[in-house]
Design a protein around this motif. Structure first.
Motif, PDB file in Angstrom:
ATOM      1  N   SER A   3      -8.899  -3.455  14.172  1.00  0.00           N
ATOM      2  CA  SER A   3      -8.368  -2.282  15.145  1.00  0.00           C
ATOM      3  C   SER A   3      -9.445  -0.954  14.950  1.00  0.00           C
ATOM      4  O   SER A   3      -9.577  -0.342  15.736  1.00  0.00           O
ATOM      5  CB  SER A   3      -7.072  -1.989  15.053  1.00  0.00           C
ATOM      6  N   GLY A   4     -10.036  -0.930  13.805  1.00  0.00           N
ATOM      7  CA  GLY A   4     -10.755   0.308  13.450  1.00  0.00           C
ATOM      8  C   GLY A   4     -10.072   1.452  13.096  1.00  0.00           C
ATOM      9  O   GLY A   4     -10.614   2.510  12.846  1.00  0.00           O
ATOM     10  N   LYS A   5      -8.779   1.396  12.874  1.00  0.00           N
ATOM     11  CA  LYS A   5      -7.892   2.836  12.639  1.00  0.00           C
ATOM     12  C   LYS A   5      -6.850   2.370  11.732  1.00  0.00           C
ATOM     13  O   LYS A   5      -6.047   1.346  11.791  1.00  0.00           O
ATOM     14  CB  LYS A   5      -7.445   3.026  14.136  1.00  0.00           C
ATOM     15  N   ASP A   6      -6.680   3.016  10.598  1.00  0.00           N
ATOM     16  CA  ASP A   6      -5.622   2.808   9.611  1.00  0.00           C
ATOM     17  C   ASP A   6      -4.607   3.768  10.073  1.00  0.00           C
ATOM     18  O   ASP A   6      -4.239   4.762  10.210  1.00  0.00           O
ATOM     19  CB  ASP A   6      -6.013   3.326   8.299  1.00  0.00           C
ATOM     20  N   ALA A   7      -3.446   2.929  10.835  1.00  0.00           N
ATOM     21  CA  ALA A   7      -2.405   3.620  11.481  1.00  0.00           C
ATOM     22  C   ALA A   7      -1.417   3.523  10.432  1.00  0.00           C
ATOM     23  O   ALA A   7      -0.497   4.602  10.752  1.00  0.00           O
ATOM     24  CB  ALA A   7      -1.631   2.638  12.778  1.00  0.00           C
TER      25      ALA A   7
ATOM     26  N   ALA B   1      -2.997  -8.936   5.099  1.00  0.00           N
ATOM     27  CA  ALA B   1      -2.673  -9.480   6.343  1.00  0.00           C
ATOM     28  C   ALA B   1      -2.782  -8.245   7.232  1.00  0.00           C
ATOM     29  O   ALA B   1      -3.474  -7.970   8.364  1.00  0.00           O
ATOM     30  CB  ALA B   1      -1.913 -10.554   6.870  1.00  0.00           C
ATOM     31  N   ARG B   2      -1.916  -7.205   7.102  1.00  0.00           N
ATOM     32  CA  ARG B   2      -1.587  -6.222   7.886  1.00  0.00           C
ATOM     33  C   ARG B   2      -3.017  -5.193   7.782  1.00  0.00           C
ATOM     34  O   ARG B   2      -3.530  -4.620   8.789  1.00  0.00           O
ATOM     35  CB  ARG B   2      -0.460  -5.397   7.277  1.00  0.00           C
ATOM     36  N   TYR B   3      -3.553  -5.062   6.544  1.00  0.00           N
ATOM     37  CA  TYR B   3      -4.825  -4.269   6.442  1.00  0.00           C
ATOM     38  C   TYR B   3      -5.721  -4.972   7.015  1.00  0.00           C
ATOM     39  O   TYR B   3      -6.309  -4.091   7.769  1.00  0.00           O
ATOM     40  CB  TYR B   3      -4.987  -4.162   4.944  1.00  0.00           C
TER      41      TYR B   3
ATOM     42  N   ARG C 236       0.706  -1.298  -0.039  1.00  0.00           N
ATOM     43  CA  ARG C 236       0.106  -0.069   0.124  1.00  0.00           C
ATOM     44  C   ARG C 236       0.897   1.198   0.044  1.00  0.00           C
ATOM     45  O   ARG C 236       2.087   1.333   0.421  1.00  0.00           O
ATOM     46  CB  ARG C 236      -0.796  -0.110   1.445  1.00  0.00           C
ATOM     47  N   PHE C 237       0.438   2.242  -0.738  1.00  0.00           N
ATOM     48  CA  PHE C 237       1.228   3.626  -0.617  1.00  0.00           C
ATOM     49  C   PHE C 237       0.595   4.803  -0.248  1.00  0.00           C
ATOM     50  O   PHE C 237       0.972   6.004  -0.228  1.00  0.00           O
ATOM     51  CB  PHE C 237       1.992   3.737  -1.847  1.00  0.00           C
ATOM     52  N   VAL C 238      -1.099   4.665  -0.129  1.00  0.00           N
ATOM     53  CA  VAL C 238      -1.489   5.952   0.012  1.00  0.00           C
ATOM     54  C   VAL C 238      -3.041   5.566   0.839  1.00  0.00           C
ATOM     55  O   VAL C 238      -3.393   4.228   0.677  1.00  0.00           O
ATOM     56  CB  VAL C 238      -2.111   6.470  -1.276  1.00  0.00           C
ATOM     57  N   ASN C 239      -3.644   6.791   1.376  1.00  0.00           N
ATOM     58  CA  ASN C 239      -4.935   6.585   2.048  1.00  0.00           C
ATOM     59  C   ASN C 239      -5.726   6.340   0.635  1.00  0.00           C
ATOM     60  O   ASN C 239      -6.051   7.324  -0.067  1.00  0.00           O
ATOM     61  CB  ASN C 239      -5.301   7.877   2.524  1.00  0.00           C
TER      62      ASN C 239
ATOM     63  N   GLY D 210      -4.086   6.314   7.371  1.00  0.00           N
ATOM     64  CA  GLY D 210      -4.939   7.262   8.038  1.00  0.00           C
ATOM     65  C   GLY D 210      -6.342   7.329   7.242  1.00  0.00           C
ATOM     66  O   GLY D 210      -6.903   8.163   6.921  1.00  0.00           O
ATOM     67  N   ARG D 211      -6.520   5.956   6.581  1.00  0.00           N
ATOM     68  CA  ARG D 211      -7.765   5.847   5.558  1.00  0.00           C
ATOM     69  C   ARG D 211      -9.083   6.066   6.564  1.00  0.00           C
ATOM     70  O   ARG D 211      -9.133   5.226   7.607  1.00  0.00           O
ATOM     71  CB  ARG D 211      -7.632   4.468   5.093  1.00  0.00           C
ATOM     72  N   PRO D 212      -9.972   7.044   6.418  1.00  0.00           N
ATOM     73  CA  PRO D 212     -11.008   7.097   6.991  1.00  0.00           C
ATOM     74  C   PRO D 212     -12.179   5.979   7.336  1.00  0.00           C
ATOM     75  O   PRO D 212     -12.870   5.908   8.393  1.00  0.00           O
ATOM     76  CB  PRO D 212     -11.610   8.398   6.929  1.00  0.00           C
ATOM     77  N   ASN D 213     -12.152   5.126   6.368  1.00  0.00           N
ATOM     78  CA  ASN D 213     -13.186   4.295   6.330  1.00  0.00           C
ATOM     79  C   ASN D 213     -12.685   3.011   6.187  1.00  0.00           C
ATOM     80  O   ASN D 213     -11.835   2.907   5.207  1.00  0.00           O
ATOM     81  CB  ASN D 213     -14.642   4.460   5.424  1.00  0.00           C
ATOM     82  N   LEU D 214     -12.808   1.959   7.022  1.00  0.00           N
ATOM     83  CA  LEU D 214     -12.422   0.652   6.892  1.00  0.00           C
ATOM     84  C   LEU D 214     -13.664  -0.429   6.930  1.00  0.00           C
ATOM     85  O   LEU D 214     -13.945  -0.910   7.865  1.00  0.00           O
ATOM     86  CB  LEU D 214     -11.505   0.398   8.021  1.00  0.00           C
ATOM     87  N   PRO D 215     -14.324  -0.648   5.645  1.00  0.00           N
ATOM     88  CA  PRO D 215     -15.702  -1.089   5.803  1.00  0.00           C
ATOM     89  C   PRO D 215     -15.539  -2.598   5.885  1.00  0.00           C
ATOM     90  O   PRO D 215     -16.504  -3.142   6.528  1.00  0.00           O
ATOM     91  CB  PRO D 215     -16.192  -0.725   4.374  1.00  0.00           C
ATOM     92  N   ARG D 216     -14.394  -3.430   5.583  1.00  0.00           N
ATOM     93  CA  ARG D 216     -14.365  -4.764   5.484  1.00  0.00           C
ATOM     94  C   ARG D 216     -13.287  -5.330   5.497  1.00  0.00           C
ATOM     95  O   ARG D 216     -12.464  -4.756   4.674  1.00  0.00           O
ATOM     96  CB  ARG D 216     -15.561  -5.492   4.674  1.00  0.00           C
ATOM     97  N   ALA D 217     -12.883  -6.518   6.324  1.00  0.00           N
ATOM     98  CA  ALA D 217     -11.590  -7.141   5.892  1.00  0.00           C
ATOM     99  C   ALA D 217     -11.704  -7.661   4.506  1.00  0.00           C
ATOM    100  O   ALA D 217     -12.542  -8.036   3.831  1.00  0.00           O
ATOM    101  CB  ALA D 217     -11.607  -8.244   7.005  1.00  0.00           C
TER     102      ALA D 217
END
Ligand code: ADP
Length: 449
Positions: A352-356, A344-346, A272-275, A359-366
């Protein structure tokens, strides 16, 4: 003149149809012309949604939103270069425009998230069908019902004025009839943008020379010349938007909703490289910085099932799949081991509910269900923010900031609403709201002239 009407509308996209229907409903006799053999313009291709705040559809889903929040997001997305009075119109009328369309039979009940939005406010048909095609269909049906005179293969050439400078009609060229003029008190330019005209694009922004475009062939910007010849002032022409995700394999635009619904972006190194749901300009720049100036949208069957549009991409052959990320990597020459680690990291970030990381603001599903998919994407020219200068009544202005009497503009041919960068979902909102307003004001104006 061959014909005499109250209002001529130039262009059959969302702005043109909204203007024609609204002018008719405010008592005007209307002709709508379109230079291409088919209706719908680029509006018909819009896949994302229609942004609107404080709607019944949002309330029914328990979504909290406000006009102020949509205003702030739009200004921020446009880098604060938008014309505030126009953004005020866009946002405060957005609910009214959704209601206007649903009142005419549209289904805008599905509400999703688009880049740069701080709430789910992108309204679209249930089941994820393309919003643009649906809205154009509804507007077209309503124009037919009202017996609006529609003429395809007819190009607007020149605005005609009397010696006081008031608009008196339009010179057109029909494919079969040749040149003739239509007498009218008001002309509404709804001719769309110029993304398909790479000469014009590259002159304004040399970085975009040779870029592919998502637009339909009619998006050449001749309406801008028609307006300029009538004395219209231009604004923001240099702001041209590249859409971050055009499929490399098929040239189709892959809607932002794929990311909104959970896809991630990785590079050829599998990282990954961006929100992923940052604004379009930032996402485009980030992709162009990767190996081969492209990246991959990666998702699983749970994302696929959430958006019917994805099955179309699969059908077009631009979204190859495999039952493991390693296999997918082999097929698409992505580092499969790194890709497996990235996903796996994503998934742990989703948990965890937070893109450390970004900083992606929505994380709808694994991403861990069924097959995995990869769509290789690269930026292309998608939208031209600049155009003719209008005031908050959709009246076109000259360089002295005076209104050109009887001349109106709506939609992508105008500048100022989106500043330096348009947010996904704001185009349909723009064309419907300003189209309606141009239609209404042109009809009222024609009554007085
Ligand atoms: P918007 O989204 O602003 O409604 P669209 O791109 O959807 O814009 O629609 C604009 C339409 O106007 C296109 O179908 C395009 O072919 C048409 N058009 C552009 N220039 C002219 C012209 N000079 N005369 C007639 N139609 C035009």
């Amino acid at each position: 003149p061959r014909d005499t009407v109250d209002v001529v509308v130039v262009g059959s996209g969302g702005a043109g149809f909204s203007a024609a229907v609204s002018a008719h409903d405010h008592g005007a006799k209307v002709i709508l012309i379109e230079k291409e053999p088919v209706i719908g313009g680029n509006a018909k291709l819009a896949a994302g949604g229609m942004n609107a705040a404080w709607t019944d559809q949002q309330k029914a889903k328990g979504i909290k939103d406000s006009v102020e929040s949509m205003y702030k997001d739009t200004m921020k997305g446009g880098r604060d270069l938008n014309e505030p009075a126009l953004v005020e119109v866009l946002t405060s009328h957005s609910k009214g425009s959704v209601d206007w369309l649903t009142g005419m039979g549209a289904d805008l009940n599905d509400v999703g998230r688009m880049g740069g939005a701080s709430a789910n406010r992108s309204h679209r048909p249930t089941g994820g069908a393309g919003v643009g095609a649906h809205v154009i269909q509804v507007l077209y049906d309503n124009a037919v019902k009202r017996d609006v005179d529609m003429r395809m293969n007819t190009r607007g050439i020149e605005i005609l004025k009397d010696d006081k400078g008031n608009v008196k009609g339009l010179l057109v060229k029909g494919m079969y009839k040749g040149y003739y003029w239509i007498k009218a008190d008001a002309v509404i330019l709804a001719t769309g943008g110029f993304a398909k005209n790479n000469d014009r694009v590259a002159k304004l922004d040399p970085k975009l020379k040779g870029f592919i475009s998502t637009n339909q062939p009619g998006a050449t910007g001749d309406g801008i010349d028609v307006a300029a010849n009538a004395g219209a002032a231009m604004t923001d022409l240099q702001y041209i938007q590249a859409h971050p995700t055009l499929s490399v394999k098929g040239g189709v635009m892959v809607t932002e909703a794929v990311r909104g619904n959970g896809a991630i972006l990785v590079n050829r190194e599998g990282k990954r490289f961006v929100n992923e749901i940052t604004t379009r300009d930032k996402a485009s720049a980030a992709i162009l910085n990767q190996t081969g100036k492209s990246a991959f949208l990666i998702f699983d069957d749970s994302v696929r099932k959430s958006l019917s549009k994805i099955d179309k991409y699969i059908g077009l052959g631009v979204a190859p799949s495999a039952d493991s990320l390693v296999k997918l990597g082999e097929m698409e020459q992505i580092d499969g081991k790194a890709l497996t680690e990235t996903v796996a990291r994503y998934n742990s970030l989703v948990k965890s509910g937070k893109d450390a990381d970004f900083g992606r603001p929505n994380l709808p599903r694994a991403l861990n269900e069924g097959n995995y998919y990869a769509i290789e994407v690269t930026p292309g020219v998608h939208h031209t923010m600049g155009g003719v200068k209008i005031d908050s009544k959709a009246e076109i202005m000259n360089a002295k900031q005076q209104v050109i009497p009887g001349l109106y503009g709506a939609g992508e041919v105008t500048g100022g609403v989106h500043g330096a960068n348009r947010l996904g979902g704001n185009a349909i909102s723009d064309i419907v709201t300003f189209g309606r307003m141009a239609g209404e004001n042109a009809a009222e104006y024609s009554k007085k002239n």
